[in-house]
Design a protein around this motif. Structure first.
Motif, PDB file in Angstrom:
ATOM      1  N   UNK A  31     121.614  74.462  39.907  1.00 47.45           N
ATOM      2  CA  UNK A  31     122.092  75.792  39.532  1.00 47.45           C
ATOM      3  C   UNK A  31     120.936  76.781  39.496  1.00 47.45           C
ATOM      4  N   UNK A  32     119.784  76.344  39.000  1.00 49.06           N
ATOM      5  CA  UNK A  32     118.600  77.203  38.978  1.00 49.06           C
ATOM      6  C   UNK A  32     118.191  77.591  40.398  1.00 49.06           C
ATOM      7  N   UNK A  33     118.157  76.607  41.301  1.00 51.81           N
ATOM      8  CA  UNK A  33     117.791  76.901  42.692  1.00 51.81           C
ATOM      9  C   UNK A  33     118.784  77.870  43.329  1.00 51.81           C
ATOM     10  N   UNK A  34     120.061  77.664  43.050  1.00 53.30           N
ATOM     11  CA  UNK A  34     121.088  78.587  43.546  1.00 53.30           C
ATOM     12  C   UNK A  34     120.822  79.993  43.017  1.00 53.30           C
ATOM     13  N   UNK A  35     120.515  80.099  41.723  1.00 57.65           N
ATOM     14  CA  UNK A  35     120.240  81.403  41.113  1.00 57.65           C
ATOM     15  C   UNK A  35     119.038  82.077  41.768  1.00 57.65           C
ATOM     16  N   UNK A  36     117.979  81.320  42.000  1.00 55.44           N
ATOM     17  CA  UNK A  36     116.775  81.893  42.605  1.00 55.44           C
ATOM     18  C   UNK A  36     117.047  82.376  44.035  1.00 55.44           C
ATOM     19  N   UNK A  37     117.804  81.597  44.791  1.00 55.99           N
ATOM     20  CA  UNK A  37     118.120  81.964  46.176  1.00 55.99           C
ATOM     21  C   UNK A  37     118.984  83.233  46.199  1.00 55.99           C
ATOM     22  N   UNK A  38     120.040  83.247  45.400  1.00 59.82           N
ATOM     23  CA  UNK A  38     120.920  84.421  45.351  1.00 59.82           C
ATOM     24  C   UNK A  38     120.143  85.633  44.852  1.00 59.82           C
TER      25      UNK A  38
END
Length: 144
Positions: A120-127
């Motif tokens: 979820x953190x990686x998704x947040x950083x990418x978005x």
């Protein structure tokens, strides 16, 4: 068709999608172990799999599952919170970072979102990167 909160935009469905994404990612990493010939590569993959599983389990036990916030809920947060430019806001369990971005963009204040689930953190950083989001998203346990 929408029946009692279990329609296409329900929190349960968002949680299911995120859980499935994490599960698929862990399975793919586990399968990749069979194709990596070096012991260093295998150890690295095992470490990544353990990290994903451990943080996912930890965040489910001690935190809450990822549930995305609708635009309507984000607008309600902004309105009810009466957030101003001189405020400092912390979002615990930032998820995909949409609340962090919205508050930072509309209130122009200092916002930090904390997320403890790796995927979820990686998704947040990418978005956050592609939407040129303001505010910060950190991979950390706020309580420690």
């Amino acid at each position: 068709m929408h029946r009692g909160g279990k329609g296409f935009d329900s929190p349960q469905l968002h949680h299911f999608k995120t859980s499935m994404l994490e599960l698929i990612f862990v399975v793919l990493l586990s399968v990749a172990l069979f194709f990596v010939n070096s012991s260093v590569g295998r150890l690295a993959l095992i470490a990544v799999v353990v990290l994903f599983i451990a943080t996912g389990v930890y965040s489910m036990i001690y935190g809450a599952p990822y549930l995305s916030s609708s635009k309507r809920r984000v607008d309600a947060i902004l309105k009810l919170g009466k957030i101003r430019k001189n405020h400092k806001v912390v979002d615990l369990g930032a998820g995909d970072g949409r609340v962090v971005r919205a508050i930072a963009e509309k209130a122009r204040c200092h916002v930090v979102g904390y997320e403890y689930s790796v995927l979820t953190f990686l998704l947040a950083k990418i978005v956050h990167f592609f939407k040129k989001g303001r505010g910060q998203i950190k991979f950390a346990n706020f309580w420690k």
